[in-house]
Scaffold this motif. Structure first.
Motif, PDB file in Angstrom:
ATOM      1  N   PHE A   8      55.654  22.190  29.670  1.00  0.00           N
ATOM      2  CA  PHE A   8      56.789  21.956  28.796  1.00  0.00           C
ATOM      3  C   PHE A   8      58.020  21.572  29.603  1.00  0.00           C
ATOM      4  O   PHE A   8      58.127  21.884  30.784  1.00  0.00           O
ATOM      5  CB  PHE A   8      57.065  23.151  27.874  1.00  0.00           C
ATOM      6  N   ILE A   9      58.933  20.869  28.937  1.00  0.00           N
ATOM      7  CA  ILE A   9      60.165  20.387  29.558  1.00  0.00           C
ATOM      8  C   ILE A   9      61.336  20.977  28.784  1.00  0.00           C
ATOM      9  O   ILE A   9      61.406  20.853  27.565  1.00  0.00           O
ATOM     10  CB  ILE A   9      60.251  18.846  29.528  1.00  0.00           C
ATOM     11  N   VAL A  10      62.238  21.616  29.523  1.00  0.00           N
ATOM     12  CA  VAL A  10      63.450  22.183  28.940  1.00  0.00           C
ATOM     13  C   VAL A  10      64.584  21.201  29.188  1.00  0.00           C
ATOM     14  O   VAL A  10      64.620  20.509  30.214  1.00  0.00           O
ATOM     15  CB  VAL A  10      63.756  23.560  29.569  1.00  0.00           C
ATOM     16  N   ASP A  11      65.525  21.139  28.261  1.00  0.00           N
ATOM     17  CA  ASP A  11      66.679  20.240  28.330  1.00  0.00           C
ATOM     18  C   ASP A  11      67.350  20.322  29.703  1.00  0.00           C
ATOM     19  O   ASP A  11      67.748  21.391  30.161  1.00  0.00           O
ATOM     20  CB  ASP A  11      67.666  20.637  27.226  1.00  0.00           C
ATOM     21  N   GLY A  12      67.487  19.173  30.353  1.00  0.00           N
ATOM     22  CA  GLY A  12      68.047  19.119  31.698  1.00  0.00           C
ATOM     23  C   GLY A  12      69.558  19.159  31.747  1.00  0.00           C
ATOM     24  O   GLY A  12      70.134  19.275  32.835  1.00  0.00           O
ATOM     25  N   THR A  13      70.234  19.063  30.606  1.00  0.00           N
ATOM     26  CA  THR A  13      71.696  19.090  30.618  1.00  0.00           C
ATOM     27  C   THR A  13      72.231  20.521  30.697  1.00  0.00           C
ATOM     28  O   THR A  13      73.406  20.712  31.012  1.00  0.00           O
ATOM     29  CB  THR A  13      72.274  18.416  29.351  1.00  0.00           C
ATOM     30  N   MET A  14      71.402  21.527  30.438  1.00  0.00           N
ATOM     31  CA  MET A  14      71.862  22.915  30.512  1.00  0.00           C
ATOM     32  C   MET A  14      71.766  23.422  31.948  1.00  0.00           C
ATOM     33  O   MET A  14      71.001  22.878  32.747  1.00  0.00           O
ATOM     34  CB  MET A  14      71.059  23.809  29.554  1.00  0.00           C
ATOM     35  N   PRO A  15      72.529  24.452  32.296  1.00  0.00           N
ATOM     36  CA  PRO A  15      72.431  25.020  33.646  1.00  0.00           C
ATOM     37  C   PRO A  15      71.041  25.608  33.898  1.00  0.00           C
ATOM     38  O   PRO A  15      70.322  25.981  32.964  1.00  0.00           O
ATOM     39  CB  PRO A  15      73.490  26.131  33.650  1.00  0.00           C
ATOM     40  N   GLU A  16      70.687  25.715  35.154  1.00  0.00           N
ATOM     41  CA  GLU A  16      69.349  26.177  35.527  1.00  0.00           C
ATOM     42  C   GLU A  16      69.094  27.611  35.063  1.00  0.00           C
ATOM     43  O   GLU A  16      67.962  27.953  34.689  1.00  0.00           O
ATOM     44  CB  GLU A  16      69.167  26.076  37.041  1.00  0.00           C
ATOM     45  N   GLU A  17      70.123  28.450  35.057  1.00  0.00           N
ATOM     46  CA  GLU A  17      69.950  29.837  34.621  1.00  0.00           C
ATOM     47  C   GLU A  17      69.544  29.896  33.149  1.00  0.00           C
ATOM     48  O   GLU A  17      68.675  30.685  32.771  1.00  0.00           O
ATOM     49  CB  GLU A  17      71.245  30.645  34.831  1.00  0.00           C
ATOM     50  N   VAL A  22      65.086  30.256  28.864  1.00  0.00           N
ATOM     51  CA  VAL A  22      64.208  29.634  27.862  1.00  0.00           C
ATOM     52  C   VAL A  22      62.752  29.756  28.307  1.00  0.00           C
ATOM     53  O   VAL A  22      61.866  30.112  27.516  1.00  0.00           O
ATOM     54  CB  VAL A  22      64.603  28.157  27.628  1.00  0.00           C
ATOM     55  N   ALA A  23      62.497  29.482  29.594  1.00  0.00           N
ATOM     56  CA  ALA A  23      61.127  29.574  30.116  1.00  0.00           C
ATOM     57  C   ALA A  23      60.623  31.015  30.071  1.00  0.00           C
ATOM     58  O   ALA A  23      59.449  31.259  29.757  1.00  0.00           O
ATOM     59  CB  ALA A  23      61.072  29.032  31.538  1.00  0.00           C
ATOM     60  N   THR A  24      61.488  31.968  30.337  1.00  0.00           N
ATOM     61  CA  THR A  24      61.099  33.382  30.278  1.00  0.00           C
ATOM     62  C   THR A  24      60.752  33.782  28.852  1.00  0.00           C
ATOM     63  O   THR A  24      59.801  34.545  28.620  1.00  0.00           O
ATOM     64  CB  THR A  24      62.238  34.264  30.815  1.00  0.00           C
ATOM     65  N   THR A  25      61.491  33.237  27.884  1.00  0.00           N
ATOM     66  CA  THR A  25      61.197  33.509  26.477  1.00  0.00           C
ATOM     67  C   THR A  25      59.808  32.978  26.100  1.00  0.00           C
ATOM     68  O   THR A  25      59.033  33.662  25.430  1.00  0.00           O
ATOM     69  CB  THR A  25      62.263  32.856  25.579  1.00  0.00           C
ATOM     70  N   GLY A  43      60.804  22.685  38.604  1.00  0.00           N
ATOM     71  CA  GLY A  43      62.215  22.414  38.845  1.00  0.00           C
ATOM     72  C   GLY A  43      62.709  21.246  38.006  1.00  0.00           C
ATOM     73  O   GLY A  43      62.034  20.743  37.116  1.00  0.00           O
ATOM     74  N   ARG A  44      63.922  20.806  38.340  1.00  0.00           N
ATOM     75  CA  ARG A  44      64.544  19.714  37.586  1.00  0.00           C
ATOM     76  C   ARG A  44      64.061  18.375  38.133  1.00  0.00           C
ATOM     77  O   ARG A  44      64.088  18.135  39.338  1.00  0.00           O
ATOM     78  CB  ARG A  44      66.061  19.816  37.710  1.00  0.00           C
ATOM     79  N   ARG A  45      63.628  17.520  37.238  1.00  0.00           N
ATOM     80  CA  ARG A  45      63.116  16.196  37.614  1.00  0.00           C
ATOM     81  C   ARG A  45      63.601  15.150  36.625  1.00  0.00           C
ATOM     82  O   ARG A  45      63.894  15.445  35.480  1.00  0.00           O
ATOM     83  CB  ARG A  45      61.585  16.191  37.605  1.00  0.00           C
ATOM     84  N   ARG A  46      63.615  13.904  37.089  1.00  0.00           N
ATOM     85  CA  ARG A  46      63.942  12.791  36.212  1.00  0.00           C
ATOM     86  C   ARG A  46      62.703  12.456  35.409  1.00  0.00           C
ATOM     87  O   ARG A  46      61.595  12.381  35.938  1.00  0.00           O
ATOM     88  CB  ARG A  46      64.381  11.578  37.019  1.00  0.00           C
ATOM     89  N   MET A  47      62.902  12.275  34.106  1.00  0.00           N
ATOM     90  CA  MET A  47      61.779  11.957  33.222  1.00  0.00           C
ATOM     91  C   MET A  47      61.444  10.463  33.319  1.00  0.00           C
ATOM     92  O   MET A  47      62.285   9.657  33.720  1.00  0.00           O
ATOM     93  CB  MET A  47      62.129  12.343  31.785  1.00  0.00           C
ATOM     94  N   ALA A  48      60.249  10.118  32.949  1.00  0.00           N
ATOM     95  CA  ALA A  48      59.794   8.728  33.022  1.00  0.00           C
ATOM     96  C   ALA A  48      60.569   7.839  32.052  1.00  0.00           C
ATOM     97  O   ALA A  48      60.779   6.663  32.311  1.00  0.00           O
ATOM     98  CB  ALA A  48      58.306   8.640  32.728  1.00  0.00           C
ATOM     99  N   TYR A  49      60.994   8.421  30.943  1.00  0.00           N
ATOM    100  CA  TYR A  49      61.771   7.679  29.941  1.00  0.00           C
ATOM    101  C   TYR A  49      62.696   8.676  29.254  1.00  0.00           C
ATOM    102  O   TYR A  49      62.410   9.871  29.201  1.00  0.00           O
ATOM    103  CB  TYR A  49      60.856   6.985  28.924  1.00  0.00           C
ATOM    104  N   TYR A  58      63.861  20.286  33.040  1.00  0.00           N
ATOM    105  CA  TYR A  58      63.246  21.329  33.868  1.00  0.00           C
ATOM    106  C   TYR A  58      61.797  21.467  33.423  1.00  0.00           C
ATOM    107  O   TYR A  58      61.516  21.744  32.251  1.00  0.00           O
ATOM    108  CB  TYR A  58      63.981  22.660  33.699  1.00  0.00           C
ATOM    109  N   TYR A  59      60.879  21.283  34.362  1.00  0.00           N
ATOM    110  CA  TYR A  59      59.444  21.281  34.057  1.00  0.00           C
ATOM    111  C   TYR A  59      58.827  22.630  34.414  1.00  0.00           C
ATOM    112  O   TYR A  59      59.139  23.209  35.452  1.00  0.00           O
ATOM    113  CB  TYR A  59      58.726  20.196  34.861  1.00  0.00           C
TER     114      TYR A  59
END
Length: 141
Positions: A8-17, A22-25, A43-49, A58-59
């Motif tokens: 799953f991918i979490v929104d990259g605009t939010m802070p890492e904490e 979200v991932a812990t939930t 970690g944080r990565r650029r998406m393909a699109y 965040y992957y």
């Protein structure tokens, strides 16, 4: 119980904490339905699109075991969570067929079979043109 893999991918605009929360939930929800075998944050990565006009995310990859019916509840939980922008649940192929090396690589003592000759297509001879004779004239009566 069967083994599943969730990416799953979490929104990259939010802070890492916040993304970690979200991932812990998600992980705690999976733990309530089954057992987590492996959790791998990429970690944080650029998406393909871009997804929803977002370029980064965040992957996470989580391998877990649960009953197949519980996966539907997990999918519903991921659908409702607005911070998870993409997700995919798969069944990893853990039972692979092992082929003995002897069948893949021929042994030195075993002669290789000779290749069978390939038949060359025979083209049909071109039709021969017959000479055109002049039309016969009919006698005038």
């Amino acid at each position: 119980m069967r083994e599943f893999e969730l990416m799953f991918i979490v929104d990259g605009t939010m802070p890492e904490e916040e993304a970690t929360v979200v991932a812990t939930t998600v992980q705690s929800f999976i733990s309530s339905k089954g057992t987590i075998l492996k959790a791998d944050p990429w970690g944080r990565r650029r998406m393909a699109y871009p997804i929803n006009k977002k370029q980064d995310g965040y992957y996470w990859v989580i391998v877990f075991e649960c009953e197949p019916g519980e996966v539907d509840a997990l999918k519903q939980q991921l659908r409702v969570n607005e911070n998870v922008i993409r997700w995919m649940v798969t069944r990893p192929e853990h039972k692979k067929t092992v082929v003995p090396v002897e069948t893949v690589i021929p042994q030195e003592g075993t002669p290789e079979p000779e290749p069978t000759p390939v038949a060359v297509p025979v083209s049909e001879p071109a039709p021969v043109a017959m000479p055109v004779s002049e039309p016969m004239s009919t006698p005038e009566a």
